[in-house]
Write an enzyme that holds these catalytic residues in place. Structure first.
Site, PDB file in Angstrom:
ATOM      1  CG  HIS A  84     -12.803   2.720   3.447  1.00 49.52           C
ATOM      2  ND1 HIS A  84     -13.610   3.683   3.988  1.00 49.52           N
ATOM      3  CD2 HIS A  84     -11.544   3.138   3.664  1.00 49.52           C
ATOM      4  CE1 HIS A  84     -12.883   4.646   4.522  1.00 49.52           C
ATOM      5  NE2 HIS A  84     -11.620   4.342   4.324  1.00 49.52           N
ATOM      6  NE  ARG A  98      -6.145   1.241   0.047  1.00 54.34           N
ATOM      7  CZ  ARG A  98      -6.237   2.297   0.836  1.00 54.34           C
ATOM      8  NH1 ARG A  98      -5.165   2.793   1.412  1.00 54.34           N
ATOM      9  NH2 ARG A  98      -7.392   2.868   1.048  1.00 54.34           N
ATOM     10  CG  ASN A 145      -1.852   1.156   1.288  1.00 52.16           C
ATOM     11  OD1 ASN A 145      -1.820   2.020   0.423  1.00 52.16           O
ATOM     12  ND2 ASN A 145      -2.676   1.190   2.308  1.00 52.16           N
ATOM     13  CD  GLU A 201      -8.556  -1.869   4.196  1.00 56.76           C
ATOM     14  OE1 GLU A 201      -7.997  -1.657   5.295  1.00 56.76           O
ATOM     15  OE2 GLU A 201      -9.002  -0.965   3.482  1.00 56.76           O
ATOM     16  NE  ARG A 259     -11.161  12.419   3.667  1.00 52.71           N
ATOM     17  CZ  ARG A 259     -10.735  11.154   3.727  1.00 52.71           C
ATOM     18  NH1 ARG A 259     -11.476  10.222   4.297  1.00 52.71           N
ATOM     19  NH2 ARG A 259      -9.587  10.819   3.192  1.00 52.71           N
TER      20      ARG A 259
END
Ligand code: AMP
Length: 398
Positions: free
Chosen positions: A178, A89, A8, A382, A239
């Site tokens: 995600h 990823r 990643n 993941e 956010r």
């Protein structure tokens, strides 16, 4: 038995996890952080023990070289050729990718074309891919997209009610994020309940510093809270999540901000951090609440309320919910968050066992026997999904 590397690459970091397949055992994992600085960090787990080094790592090229050098030096592999495949990823796969695929010139060109929709991530992913391909040119490289799982959303979920030409010409629509995590926990939820995923309506709540909720019906994503970018949806660490876009022009008129500055504020200085004025980390906020800080309480409640809103709307969309899954940093570790969300949806008949809800970071069914909805805690994996996809897509014989 094969070794598969899951990568990643971020703008200044590179996370890695090396798996033995098919046993799915983690051989090692680690991270290069602060790439570009003289005091970058290289962390690697050897025999379960974390080792950290501070050293100059000017670019991703040196990061990849350092990682491979240490795999050899620490005897984790005897030869780099022992690595049979690499999975990368990718945050933004846009409209092109509904599944993982092999890296080739066409794939690279498409990921490059999608950079405007993933400006913080896709360019870094491309650097990671190119550097790994230089040192491991003879093994398959597979790209795994955060958006792919959401490509099954119907038009009524992914379209915005904006001029149609914006969609046709510029592909402005919801892509979500995600997806690898939502897919993993939905599959695992069906396994844990001993049911066929085709028969389940699942809401997956990936609650980390970035956070998104998905409606998974019969194993397919039919709606998700993140949008064109990860800014849409519930309030997160930094956010804002959804708001009236007019806030932007109003604040531009008040403070003279440019559009770019405003979007940066909504991405980096809002959410938990913006409302509480303390931190983007849920642990700090929970601590502040315990000392009576009302703005920290509000910051958390704004998020919990919005999570409950999404669950309610997905209940209607799917015609009921069989299971709700909590995952990622907050979902896995915050009993307070899980309790507050489930309390807010009592009308749907969901109940959790207070003792079970104390669990952190371990797979468990948290709901009571008489709960109409199963509530599960499932740590996300993941990187494992990425390694599995390398084996599947590259047809690696195990
Ligand atoms: P992630 O982006 O998945 O790494 O999640 C980061 C978020 O998870 C941060 O807000 C952390 O505060 C939160 N988190 C991690 N561990 C814990 C914990 N033990 N208790 C509460 N929140 C946690």
């Amino acid at each position: 038995m094969k070794k598969i590397m899951s990568v990643n690459a971020g703008s200044s970091s590179l996370k890695f996890k090396l798996f033995e397949m098919p046993s799915e055992k983690v051989i090692t994992e680690g991270n290069v952080e602060r790439i570009g600085l003289n005091d970058a960090y290289f962390t690697i787990k050897v025999n379960g023990e974390k080792q950290k080094e501070v050293l100059p790592i000017p670019t991703h090229k040196e990061a990849v070289a350092k990682l491979l050098k240490e795999l050899l030096a620490k005897g984790i592999v005897k030869d780099i050729k022992e690595i049979s495949g690499v999975g990368h990823r990718i945050v933004q796969g846009g409209w092109y990718f509904s599944d993982s695929c092999l890296v080739n010139d066409d794939t690279i060109a498409k990921i490059e074309e999608l950079c405007p929709l993933g400006p913080l991530h896709n360019p870094a992913h491309l650097i990671g891919i190119r550097e790994f391909m230089k040192v491991l040119p003879d093994v398959p490289h597979v790209v795994v997209f955060d958006t792919a799982f959401h490509q099954t959303m119907p038009e009524t979920s992914f379209m915005y009610a904006i001029p149609y030409d914006w969609y046709e010409t510029y592909k402005v629509r919801k892509y979500g994020a995600h997806g690898t995590s939502h897919k993993y926990v939905a599959l695992r939820c069906a396994e844990m309940l001993g049911k066929d995923i085709k028969d389940l309506n699942i809401v997956t709540c990936h609650l980390g510093n970035g956070a998104s909720i998905s409606a998974v019906k019969g194993g397919k994503c039919i709606d998700t809270s993140m949008g064109l970018t990860p800014l849409e949806g519930i309030p997160m660490g930094t956010r804002s999540g959804n708001l009236d876009p007019t806030v932007l022009s109003f604040m531009a008129s008040k403070k003279g901000y440019t559009l770019e500055e405003l979007i940066t504020i909504l991405n980096k200085k809002s959410g938990y951090l913006g409302v509480s004025g303390i931190s983007n980390d849920s642990r700090d906020l929970e601590e502040a609440v315990s000392q009576g800080n009302e703005r920290a309480r509000l910051a958390l409640d704004l998020q919990y309320k919005r999570i409950a809103d999404y669950i309610g709307s997905y209940y209607v969309l799917m015609g009921g919910i069989d299971a709700i899954v909590f995952t990622a940093g907050i979902g896995e570790n915050s009993p307070r968050c899980r309790r507050s969300v489930i309390d807010r949806i009592q009308v749907l008949g969901a109940k959790i066992d207070p003792e079970m809800n104390k669990l952190r970071g371990k797979e468990a069914i948290l709901s009571t026997e008489d709960s109409k909805i199963k509530v599960l805690l499932i740590p996300t994996e993941e990187e494992l999904m990425i390694a599995r996809d390398v084996v599947r897509v590259a047809k690696i014989e195990l």
